[in-house]
Design a protein around this motif. Sequence first.
Motif, PDB file in Angstrom:
ATOM      1  N   THR A   1      13.268 116.556 -67.096  1.00 44.78           N
ATOM      2  CA  THR A   1      13.278 118.008 -67.286  1.00 44.78           C
ATOM      3  C   THR A   1      14.715 118.510 -67.303  1.00 44.78           C
ATOM      4  O   THR A   1      15.638 117.796 -66.883  1.00 44.78           O
TER       5      THR A   1
ATOM      6  N   THR B   1      16.001 120.510 -65.320  1.00 44.16           N
ATOM      7  CA  THR B   1      16.455 120.480 -63.924  1.00 44.16           C
ATOM      8  C   THR B   1      16.966 119.092 -63.553  1.00 44.16           C
ATOM      9  O   THR B   1      17.985 118.957 -62.873  1.00 44.16           O
ATOM     10  N   HIS B   2      16.286 118.039 -64.006  1.00 45.00           N
ATOM     11  CA  HIS B   2      16.741 116.678 -63.760  1.00 45.00           C
ATOM     12  C   HIS B   2      18.122 116.441 -64.391  1.00 45.00           C
ATOM     13  O   HIS B   2      19.025 115.884 -63.760  1.00 45.00           O
TER      14      HIS B   2
ATOM     15  N   ALA C   1      20.772 118.201 -62.408  1.00 46.47           N
ATOM     16  CA  ALA C   1      21.061 117.504 -61.154  1.00 46.47           C
ATOM     17  C   ALA C   1      21.911 116.267 -61.403  1.00 46.47           C
ATOM     18  O   ALA C   1      22.877 116.007 -60.664  1.00 46.47           O
TER      19      ALA C   1
END
Length: 139
Positions: free
Chosen positions: A129, A131-132, A135
Amino acid sequence: MVTRDEAAYVVFCATFMLLQPFVTINSQNSDRGYDYLILSAAFLVEVIKLIVSLNLYAVVVPTASHTHQALSIGDIVKYAAPALCFAINNALIFLIVEHVRPSIFQLTSTTKVVFTAILFRLFLKRVLTPTHYLAIFLL
């Protein structure tokens, strides 16, 4: 949604992972070596993790949902391969910390998350995603 117990387990595990290189370097003797067998220390860590995992499995997971009877030899081999990799990794940490300061080790060890994400994407064909990706970029 993450429960309070799950968050506590994550914090507990993360704390011990962060402390590992510092404890390792503080267990060195004056010649920057160790007064114990490195492999025996790594083995002891793995045995302790197994004991803690089995206790948590027995306490946290309801008895009705235990799946240990459904394991086949193939399943055991699938889990044994990563376990062996982690055991070798834990043994190598002692050798690495002999030559690298713990702070540098911590900074470079974050790259294993990046490589894990790459392998996760390439070999397991899983979609990461945004978000991954964010990060991983922040690491």
